[in-house]
Design a protein around this motif. Structure first.
Motif, PDB file in Angstrom:
ATOM      1  N   PHE A 103      27.666  41.935  40.087  1.00 17.15           N
ATOM      2  CA  PHE A 103      28.098  40.605  40.500  1.00 17.15           C
ATOM      3  C   PHE A 103      28.874  40.670  41.814  1.00 17.15           C
ATOM      4  CE2 PHE A 103      26.678  39.740  36.361  1.00 17.15           C
ATOM      5  CZ  PHE A 103      26.268  38.420  36.396  1.00 17.15           C
ATOM      6  N   ASP A 104      28.459  39.821  42.740  1.00 15.59           N
ATOM      7  CA  ASP A 104      29.043  39.786  44.066  1.00 15.59           C
ATOM      8  C   ASP A 104      30.429  39.148  44.016  1.00 15.59           C
ATOM      9  OD1 ASP A 104      26.510  40.728  44.917  1.00 15.59           O
ATOM     10  OD2 ASP A 104      25.769  38.661  44.991  1.00 15.59           O
ATOM     11  N   ARG A 105      31.400  39.797  44.639  1.00 17.08           N
ATOM     12  CA  ARG A 105      32.755  39.269  44.799  1.00 17.08           C
ATOM     13  C   ARG A 105      33.551  39.230  43.484  1.00 17.08           C
ATOM     14  NH1 ARG A 105      32.352  33.604  46.998  1.00 17.08           N
ATOM     15  NH2 ARG A 105      34.497  33.882  47.692  1.00 17.08           N
ATOM     16  N   PHE A 106      33.097  39.973  42.463  1.00 14.16           N
ATOM     17  CA  PHE A 106      33.828  39.937  41.195  1.00 14.16           C
ATOM     18  C   PHE A 106      35.257  40.458  41.354  1.00 14.16           C
ATOM     19  CE2 PHE A 106      35.218  42.519  37.522  1.00 14.16           C
ATOM     20  CZ  PHE A 106      35.470  41.493  36.638  1.00 14.16           C
ATOM     21  N   GLU A 107      35.427  41.494  42.189  1.00 11.26           N
ATOM     22  CA  GLU A 107      36.763  42.068  42.328  1.00 11.26           C
ATOM     23  C   GLU A 107      37.760  41.048  42.860  1.00 11.26           C
ATOM     24  OE1 GLU A 107      34.655  42.501  46.178  1.00 11.26           O
ATOM     25  OE2 GLU A 107      34.158  42.915  44.080  1.00 11.26           O
ATOM     26  N   LEU A 108      37.263  40.044  43.592  1.00 12.34           N
ATOM     27  CA  LEU A 108      38.173  39.033  44.122  1.00 12.34           C
ATOM     28  C   LEU A 108      38.724  38.146  43.015  1.00 12.34           C
ATOM     29  CD1 LEU A 108      36.241  38.000  47.346  1.00 12.34           C
ATOM     30  CD2 LEU A 108      38.041  39.704  47.066  1.00 12.34           C
ATOM     31  N   ILE A 109      37.932  37.949  41.944  1.00 15.33           N
ATOM     32  CA  ILE A 109      38.429  37.172  40.804  1.00 15.33           C
ATOM     33  C   ILE A 109      39.576  37.917  40.144  1.00 15.33           C
ATOM     34  CG2 ILE A 109      37.824  36.211  38.552  1.00 15.33           C
ATOM     35  CD1 ILE A 109      34.971  35.869  39.557  1.00 15.33           C
ATOM     36  N   ASN A 110      39.398  39.222  39.923  1.00 15.87           N
ATOM     37  CA  ASN A 110      40.474  40.018  39.351  1.00 15.87           C
ATOM     38  C   ASN A 110      41.702  40.022  40.248  1.00 15.87           C
ATOM     39  OD1 ASN A 110      39.521  40.884  36.874  1.00 15.87           O
ATOM     40  ND2 ASN A 110      38.541  42.710  37.681  1.00 15.87           N
ATOM     41  N   ASP A 111      41.467  40.152  41.539  1.00 19.05           N
ATOM     42  CA  ASP A 111      42.584  40.282  42.472  1.00 19.05           C
ATOM     43  C   ASP A 111      43.402  39.009  42.584  1.00 19.05           C
ATOM     44  OD1 ASP A 111      41.690  42.820  42.941  1.00 19.05           O
ATOM     45  OD2 ASP A 111      40.602  42.321  44.767  1.00 19.05           O
ATOM     46  N   THR A 112      42.736  37.864  42.535  1.00 19.95           N
ATOM     47  CA  THR A 112      43.442  36.607  42.772  1.00 19.95           C
ATOM     48  C   THR A 112      43.889  35.907  41.496  1.00 19.95           C
ATOM     49  OG1 THR A 112      41.316  35.445  42.893  1.00 19.95           O
ATOM     50  CG2 THR A 112      42.261  36.213  44.952  1.00 19.95           C
ATOM     51  N   LEU A 113      43.118  36.039  40.417  1.00 24.58           N
ATOM     52  CA  LEU A 113      43.442  35.327  39.181  1.00 24.58           C
ATOM     53  C   LEU A 113      43.902  36.239  38.054  1.00 24.58           C
ATOM     54  CD1 LEU A 113      40.494  32.737  39.096  1.00 24.58           C
ATOM     55  CD2 LEU A 113      42.806  32.437  39.998  1.00 24.58           C
ATOM     56  N   GLY A 114      43.742  37.551  38.213  1.00 21.23           N
ATOM     57  CA  GLY A 114      44.179  38.481  37.188  1.00 21.23           C
ATOM     58  C   GLY A 114      43.039  38.969  36.317  1.00 21.23           C
ATOM     59  N   HIS A 115      43.299  40.053  35.593  1.00 27.50           N
ATOM     60  CA  HIS A 115      42.252  40.683  34.787  1.00 27.50           C
ATOM     61  C   HIS A 115      41.843  39.838  33.585  1.00 27.50           C
ATOM     62  CE1 HIS A 115      42.005  44.515  36.928  1.00 27.50           C
ATOM     63  NE2 HIS A 115      43.318  44.414  37.099  1.00 27.50           N
ATOM     64  N   ALA A 116      42.756  39.040  33.052  1.00 29.01           N
ATOM     65  CA  ALA A 116      42.381  38.179  31.924  1.00 29.01           C
ATOM     66  C   ALA A 116      41.313  37.185  32.348  1.00 29.01           C
ATOM     67  CB  ALA A 116      43.610  37.447  31.391  1.00 29.01           C
ATOM     68  N   ALA A 117      41.467  36.621  33.535  1.00 25.61           N
ATOM     69  CA  ALA A 117      40.452  35.701  34.055  1.00 25.61           C
ATOM     70  C   ALA A 117      39.155  36.443  34.329  1.00 25.61           C
ATOM     71  CB  ALA A 117      40.956  35.024  35.326  1.00 25.61           C
TER      72      ALA A 117
END
Length: 415
Positions: A103-117
């Protein structure tokens, strides 16, 4: 006669009583034995049921992903091995197709919203993938944001492409996670048993190669593996080895992009950009060079190389004319640079060797790096600014942050 009968009765009665007592005891023992046997049998059945349930749970844990409940890499490889063996034994049996998804840009979700998100996002992705395949197909999570889809039987090429398009359409729809509407896409690599694989690892490797081709082609698409991609993988391995030598020998180059003030069209500084001209393959694209550096852990060495070259060059330019004395230099630093506690010491050493003033150096970090380091490493950026360096965010607007973050960030400029 009556006396004889009475005598006989009195003589036999104790024996009968004794016999009845013995029989009653024997029957009681038999009943107790049967009760004990039944209890032991019930206990054995309960133990067998508990053991079976435990084995089932252990098997499920061993072969399924804890987060999504999907089959994991181990189960995929087991099923893929069977499918590969069947395809070799019966080429007309339909074979199988393997899709490798990242999945493209998945690490940005973790980085900005946290691992739970991020975890919630992965669960939703898993549900969407399962909804796009047939009952006999297999959807597995390999780890992180990597998934695989095993189509068995393979079906015609048009059907395979249709499944890939349906998956793309499904995962592209918005996700509502922690009150935020997120969008994503997937890069998909596809290969089939028609290539005559001997083992599942080779098939998974080729699907992975095709997936990286999809990423390199712009992401959010699918690519079908062909044999020429092996040559590309060999080229990549060669480039990684040669890049290491280029960094060690100092044969890389630094290009300087001028920066002008729009109001008076005055030159204000430069951005230093690493460039590599391979002796056999020619100029290597910057994006590919950066990816190679990050994968091979050479990015720290490249940062030091560019810093040293750029600071020395700027100092020479500043000395050529009084009008250029206030020119500045922008240098990109990587996530791994910020993670290293000695970055400021490395920069200080370069400034001392070149004679450049700290205020003339601007360190550029991508927005993703800043968001990843919000909780842990912003103190290092504040120390750099206290020393006199300037910090700039590059490519702002590409991740899930907002202008509200800017007020709290130790930065001087925005791109």
């Amino acid at each position: 006669f009556r006396d004889h009968t009475l005598t006989t009765f009195l003589t036999v009665t104790p024996a009968v009583v004794m016999l009845l007592t013995v029989m009653r005891g024997y029957v009681g023992q038999q009943e107790a034995h049967r009760a004990l046997s039944e209890a032991e049998a019930q206990a054995a059945r309960r133990e067998a049921e508990i053991t079976a349930a435990h084995l089932k749970e252990t098997h499920h844990i061993a072969f399924h992903d804890a987060l999504t409940g999907l089959p994991n890499r181990r189960m995929l490889l087991d099923d893929l091995a069977k499918s590969v063996a069947q395809a070799r034994a019966d080429p007309r049996g339909g074979g199988c197709v393997l899709m490798f998804l990242d999945f493209d840009r998945f690490e940005l979700i973790n980085d900005t919203l946290g691992h739970a998100a991020g975890d919630r996002f992965l669960v939703m992705v898993a549900e969407r993938l399962v909804g796009q395949v047939r009952p006999g197909d297999l959807v597995a999570r390999l780890g992180g944001d990597e998934f695989a889809v095993l189509l068995r039987p393979a079906g015609p090429p048009a059907m395979v492409e249709d499944v890939a398009r349906r998956i793309q359409d499904a995962v592209r729809k918005p996700y509502l996670v922690a009150g935020n509407e997120l969008t994503s896409s997937a890069s998909i690599g596809i290969t089939s048993s028609e290539h005559g694989y001997d083992n599942p690892d080779d098939m998974l490797r080729d699907a992975d190669i095709a997936m990286y081709r999809a990423k390199a082609a712009g992401k959010a698409r699918h690519v079908i593996f062909d044999s020429t991609m092996h040559a590309e993988r060999a080229r990549k391995m060669r480039l990684e080895a040669d890049l290491r030598h280029a960094v060690a020998d100092g044969t890389m180059e630094v290009a300087y992009q001028p920066i002008f003030s729009l109001s008076d069209r005055r030159l204000t500084g430069f951005e230093a950009l690493a460039r590599w001209n391979h002796p056999e393959f020619g100029g290597v694209e910057p994006q590919e060079c950066i990816a190679l550096a990050e994968e091979s852990s050479l990015v720290l060495d490249i940062t030091d190389f560019v810093l040293a070259r750029a600071c020395s060059q700027l100092r020479r330019w500043q000395g050529m004319s009084p009008e250029w004395s206030d020119l500045d230099m922008r240098v990109n630093v990587a996530d791994k640079d910020i993670a290293q506690r000695n970055l400021l010491q490395r920069v200080k050493a370069v400034l001392q060797a070149s004679g450049l003033q700290p205020g003339c150096l601007i360190l550029e970090l991508t927005e993703g790096i800043i968001m990843r380091r919000l909780a842990t490493d912003l103190g290092a950026l504040e120390e750099m600014r206290a020393f006199g360096l300037r910090v700039s965010i590059d490519d702002f607007g590409r991740v899930y942050s907002s202008l509200a973050h800017l007020a709290a960030l130790p930065i001087d400029s925005l791109k």
